[in-house]
Design a protein around this motif. Structure first.
Motif, PDB file in Angstrom:
ATOM      1  N   LEU A  95       0.860  -1.174   0.000  1.00  0.00           N
ATOM      2  CA  LEU A  95       0.000   0.000   0.000  1.00  0.00           C
ATOM      3  C   LEU A  95       0.894   1.221   0.000  1.00  0.00           C
ATOM      4  CD1 LEU A  95      -2.642  -0.980   2.721  1.00  0.00           C
ATOM      5  CD2 LEU A  95      -2.911  -1.067   0.246  1.00  0.00           C
ATOM      6  N   GLU A  97       1.027   5.469   0.344  1.00  0.00           N
ATOM      7  CA  GLU A  97       0.356   6.707   0.729  1.00  0.00           C
ATOM      8  C   GLU A  97       1.193   7.854   0.183  1.00  0.00           C
ATOM      9  OE1 GLU A  97      -0.834   9.161   4.724  1.00  0.00           O
ATOM     10  OE2 GLU A  97      -0.919   6.984   4.789  1.00  0.00           O
ATOM     11  N   GLU A 101      -1.598  13.291   1.154  1.00  0.00           N
ATOM     12  CA  GLU A 101      -2.890  12.621   0.967  1.00  0.00           C
ATOM     13  C   GLU A 101      -3.078  11.591   2.066  1.00  0.00           C
ATOM     14  OE1 GLU A 101      -3.752  11.088  -2.902  1.00  0.00           O
ATOM     15  OE2 GLU A 101      -2.743  12.747  -3.919  1.00  0.00           O
ATOM     16  N   SER A 102      -4.315  11.403   2.468  1.00  0.00           N
ATOM     17  CA  SER A 102      -4.580  10.428   3.522  1.00  0.00           C
ATOM     18  C   SER A 102      -5.000   9.077   2.946  1.00  0.00           C
ATOM     19  CB  SER A 102      -5.684  10.956   4.447  1.00  0.00           C
ATOM     20  OG  SER A 102      -6.860  11.200   3.709  1.00  0.00           O
ATOM     21  N   GLU A 103      -5.349   9.048   1.681  1.00  0.00           N
ATOM     22  CA  GLU A 103      -5.796   7.812   1.052  1.00  0.00           C
ATOM     23  C   GLU A 103      -4.606   6.924   0.706  1.00  0.00           C
ATOM     24  OE1 GLU A 103      -8.349   6.381  -2.859  1.00  0.00           O
ATOM     25  OE2 GLU A 103      -8.196   8.492  -2.384  1.00  0.00           O
ATOM     26  N   GLU A 104      -4.751   5.621   0.944  1.00  0.00           N
ATOM     27  CA  GLU A 104      -3.717   4.661   0.571  1.00  0.00           C
ATOM     28  C   GLU A 104      -4.100   4.017  -0.754  1.00  0.00           C
ATOM     29  OE1 GLU A 104      -3.473   1.914   3.829  1.00  0.00           O
ATOM     30  OE2 GLU A 104      -1.966   3.133   4.828  1.00  0.00           O
ATOM     31  N   TYR A 105      -3.104   3.667  -1.545  1.00  0.00           N
ATOM     32  CA  TYR A 105      -3.324   3.034  -2.834  1.00  0.00           C
ATOM     33  C   TYR A 105      -2.738   1.626  -2.803  1.00  0.00           C
ATOM     34  CZ  TYR A 105      -4.288   7.788  -4.301  1.00  0.00           C
ATOM     35  OH  TYR A 105      -4.809   9.050  -4.404  1.00  0.00           O
ATOM     36  N   ASP A 106      -3.554   0.662  -3.168  1.00  0.00           N
ATOM     37  CA  ASP A 106      -3.109  -0.721  -3.257  1.00  0.00           C
ATOM     38  C   ASP A 106      -2.504  -0.922  -4.639  1.00  0.00           C
ATOM     39  OD1 ASP A 106      -2.730  -3.439  -3.345  1.00  0.00           O
ATOM     40  OD2 ASP A 106      -4.781  -3.956  -2.769  1.00  0.00           O
TER      41      ASP A 106
END
Length: 131
Positions: A95, A97, A101-106
């Motif tokens: 993951l 980040e 940004e606070s969103e994580e990307y898989d």
């Protein structure tokens, strides 16, 4: 290929990328292409008057590179390489980040763009061979 044809093809490819949902890739490739060019101090004309055919080839190279950077084709191999060097618990996924940004990307969710950039690579090779 005439200079006008080369310019029209570059514009067509850019528009096709945008039309098919790859506007960010088109923007990145064009930004990289612009960074390659040197402008006069007034910013009105490109120094050394670059060849439109070379601009097309450079645009294709940059587009291919951006697609490669955004593709997950090597994801499994990358995990295997990391896990090969670990003694303990194995990594099952990554993951990311991004800063700010606070969103994580898989990273498993990234698409595989190999077919697209290989097709663009064939176009580029044909242009280079026809010179």
């Amino acid at each position: 290929m005439t200079p006008d044809e080369a310019q029209e093809l570059r514009i067509f490819l850019t528009n096709q990328l945008i039309e098919h949902g790859f506007s960010s890739i088109a923007e990145q490739a064009n930004r990289r292409l612009l960074e390659r060019l040197e402008y006069d101090p007034k910013g009105l004309q490109v120094a050394n008057d670059p060849n439109p055919e070379q601009q097309l080839i450079d645009f294709l190279s940059e587009t291919i590179e951006v697609f490669r950077n955004n593709s997950n084709e090597n994801y499994s191999e990358m995990l295997a390489k990391i896990n090969k060097n670990l003694d303990g618990e194995k990594i099952e996924g990554i993951l990311v980040e991004l800063p700010g940004e606070s969103e994580e990307y898989d990273l498993t969710g990234l698409p595989n763009y190999r077919e697209i950039y290989e097709s663009l690579g064939m176009i580029r090779e044909n242009l280079l061979n026809d010179r």
